[in-house]
Design an enzyme around this catalytic site. Sequence first.
Site, PDB file in Angstrom:
ATOM      1  N   GLU A 249       0.815  -0.940  -0.163  1.00  0.00           N
ATOM      2  CA  GLU A 249      -0.021  -0.035  -0.079  1.00  0.00           C
ATOM      3  C   GLU A 249       0.981   1.353   0.071  1.00  0.00           C
ATOM      4  O   GLU A 249       1.787   1.226   0.546  1.00  0.00           O
ATOM      5  CB  GLU A 249      -0.939   0.077   1.273  1.00  0.00           C
ATOM      6  CG  GLU A 249      -1.751  -1.042   1.454  1.00  0.00           C
ATOM      7  CD  GLU A 249      -2.744  -1.004   2.498  1.00  0.00           C
ATOM      8  OE1 GLU A 249      -3.843  -0.681   2.332  1.00  0.00           O
ATOM      9  OE2 GLU A 249      -2.329  -1.388   3.944  1.00  0.00           O
TER      10      GLU A 249
ATOM     11  N   ASP B 247      -2.910  -6.868  11.298  1.00  0.00           N
ATOM     12  CA  ASP B 247      -3.876  -6.083  10.482  1.00  0.00           C
ATOM     13  C   ASP B 247      -4.187  -6.828   9.228  1.00  0.00           C
ATOM     14  O   ASP B 247      -5.271  -6.970   8.661  1.00  0.00           O
ATOM     15  CB  ASP B 247      -3.381  -4.853  10.129  1.00  0.00           C
ATOM     16  CG  ASP B 247      -4.406  -3.891   9.568  1.00  0.00           C
ATOM     17  OD1 ASP B 247      -5.624  -3.993   9.912  1.00  0.00           O
ATOM     18  OD2 ASP B 247      -3.919  -2.994   8.531  1.00  0.00           O
TER      19      ASP B 247
ATOM     20  N   HIS C  58      -6.446 -11.147   5.819  1.00  0.00           N
ATOM     21  CA  HIS C  58      -6.605 -11.436   4.319  1.00  0.00           C
ATOM     22  C   HIS C  58      -5.611 -11.982   3.690  1.00  0.00           C
ATOM     23  O   HIS C  58      -5.829 -12.769   2.741  1.00  0.00           O
ATOM     24  CB  HIS C  58      -6.326  -9.726   3.815  1.00  0.00           C
ATOM     25  CG  HIS C  58      -7.312  -8.779   4.428  1.00  0.00           C
ATOM     26  ND1 HIS C  58      -8.630  -8.928   4.906  1.00  0.00           N
ATOM     27  CD2 HIS C  58      -6.975  -7.403   5.026  1.00  0.00           C
ATOM     28  CE1 HIS C  58      -9.080  -7.640   5.197  1.00  0.00           C
ATOM     29  NE2 HIS C  58      -7.890  -6.899   5.491  1.00  0.00           N
TER      30      HIS C  58
ATOM     31  N   LYS D 220       1.161   0.928  -4.915  1.00  0.00           N
ATOM     32  CA  LYS D 220      -0.032   0.078  -4.390  1.00  0.00           C
ATOM     33  C   LYS D 220      -0.315  -0.880  -5.239  1.00  0.00           C
ATOM     34  O   LYS D 220      -0.747  -0.865  -6.503  1.00  0.00           O
ATOM     35  CB  LYS D 220      -1.087   1.173  -4.209  1.00  0.00           C
ATOM     36  CG  LYS D 220      -2.761   0.298  -3.983  1.00  0.00           C
ATOM     37  CD  LYS D 220      -3.851   1.376  -3.815  1.00  0.00           C
ATOM     38  CE  LYS D 220      -5.080   0.634  -3.549  1.00  0.00           C
ATOM     39  NZ  LYS D 220      -5.173  -0.233  -2.257  1.00  0.00           N
TER      40      LYS D 220
HETATM   41  C1  BG6 Z   1      -7.885  -3.410   5.907  1.00  0.00           C
HETATM   42  C2  BG6 Z   1      -6.679  -2.855   6.854  1.00  0.00           C
HETATM   43  O1  BG6 Z   1      -8.425  -4.535   6.635  1.00  0.00           O
HETATM   44  O2  BG6 Z   1      -7.584  -3.505   4.531  1.00  0.00           O
HETATM   45  C3  BG6 Z   1      -6.157  -1.579   6.455  1.00  0.00           C
HETATM   46  O3  BG6 Z   1      -7.070  -2.841   8.245  1.00  0.00           O
HETATM   47  C4  BG6 Z   1      -5.622  -1.858   4.832  1.00  0.00           C
HETATM   48  O4  BG6 Z   1      -4.965  -1.453   7.081  1.00  0.00           O
HETATM   49  C5  BG6 Z   1      -7.075  -2.373   3.995  1.00  0.00           C
HETATM   50  O5  BG6 Z   1      -5.332  -0.653   4.424  1.00  0.00           O
HETATM   51  C6  BG6 Z   1      -6.657  -2.761   2.614  1.00  0.00           C
HETATM   52  O6  BG6 Z   1      -7.804  -2.885   1.824  1.00  0.00           O
HETATM   53  P1  BG6 Z   1      -7.924  -2.635   0.376  1.00  0.00           P
HETATM   54  O7  BG6 Z   1      -9.276  -3.136   0.008  1.00  0.00           O
HETATM   55  O8  BG6 Z   1      -7.660  -0.975   0.331  1.00  0.00           O
HETATM   56  O9  BG6 Z   1      -6.624  -3.366  -0.232  1.00  0.00           O
END
Ligand code: BG6
Length: 495
Positions: A224, A243, A248, A353
Amino acid sequence: MVTAGQTIDTADPSNIVIFGATGDLTKRKLIPALVRMFDCGLVHSDSRIIGVIRNQTHEEWLQIIREGLAKYSPQISMDDDKWNVFSSRMKSVVGDLDNDQVYADIGSAMELLGERKNAMFYCAIPPGWYGRVAHGLSAAGLISEQDGYRRIVIEKPFGMNLESAHALNQELLAVCHEKQIYRIDHYLGKESVQNLLVYRFANSIMEPLWNRNYIDHIQISVAETIGIEYRANYYEKSGALRDMIQSHLMQLMTLVAMEPPVEFTADAVRDEKMKVLRAVRRFKPESIEKLTVAAQYASGNSNGEAVPAYVSEENVSPESATETFAAVRFQIDNWRWQGVPFIVWTGKRMKKKVSEVMIRFRRPPFNLFDSHASLPKENALVFRLQPEGGVVLRLNAKKPGLTTDNEPLVMRAPYADDEKEVADAYEILMHDVLTGDETLFSRSDEVEESWSIVEPILQEWKDRFSIDRYRAGTWEVPNMDKITEGCVGGWHMPT
Ligand code: BG6
């Protein structure tokens, strides 16, 4: 789960009750998703949205929601006529979540829609409240499914370690059935992630290659460019491992590594994911240093702007050793994956990103072209999850001309021609809740198993006083060569 070409299941009308109806998640994600879902029929037009609010009048709440739409979803056109139709479906209940009266009031606000009083209870509130809300709903008789379904949706974090995750599960399971609990992992709602499953199981050319005989290692990453934004209070306690990796990224790993399920149903898929987790080799304290990387962003430059170090972010302790980058080298001890490292990593304030799953194939067993100037590059199949989801296959081809020198050939297949056609994760997942499809939601045993895997790392990291740093806006993370040791091609920094 909605898959390409499939007729979309029509959801029955439902009372969509949102706890935390003025919060960030509601404004940024839930309401925009609901607007689009009403627009395209993913939610039944007779459904109601019941917001649980505390310090506002109904009109003030509507105002907050409309302003939120304009601010966070300017691409959604919302003229007065459309707003009037949308807001006519919105009701509110005022009260304190710690007071039983609010649950009784929610019960009175829920409507008989058709012949049933279906309800989805969306907890867009801090996790510390999940248990209280579930018990409040239960005490008010709103969990019993006599006159319609009752489904509770909760967001991560599901606990902060194994013990608290187990306690949360127990608290919820004391009043609801597992089938009534929908633990959202918004990564599984991303279309590009579901596409990964379709690529794997709808193409016969993948399966023969999908194992230790052909694959050298796999890298799963979420890089990110943003920092921690306004979330220091949560992030200081969490860090990147909790996190992103425990949730994920480990979910993605299970989808990549699982055996083909016998059918595409929630339990068949989740049983296979669970088997992967059970096969993950447990970390011994003495191996953690070698198999993990933790680092934190220093000040730097992101997208052309100077950005502060993590320790200078608002509400972050100047001495903080919380990791904003984490990487773990997992090993899955089963026949398919023996000896194939899974390098899973994520970081904030990275150079780019990009989220990817990269399958790195072994080198050819014998290199015919060794004597030539350019050696073949390693083959890779990359599933780009975001942005611009799609698949990239890296092969080697002959250079044109009187030579057998080779050059990389990159074949790209975007997932959708128009990114706007891709449904948002929250639309997909809320539709799944409304139609009772739990395939893309985590089961309690999966959650606890993944916590138990990372627990030794959390223990090892918890008392550290210092941490390696990387310059914001770069890939300069120390020690990534250490955990990718022996992996063909080394650390793959997305381009
Ligand atoms: C969230 C995290 O679950 O997912 C964040 O808490 C993170 O820290 C985000 O930025 C990322 O999600 P995406 O969909 O923007 O990749």
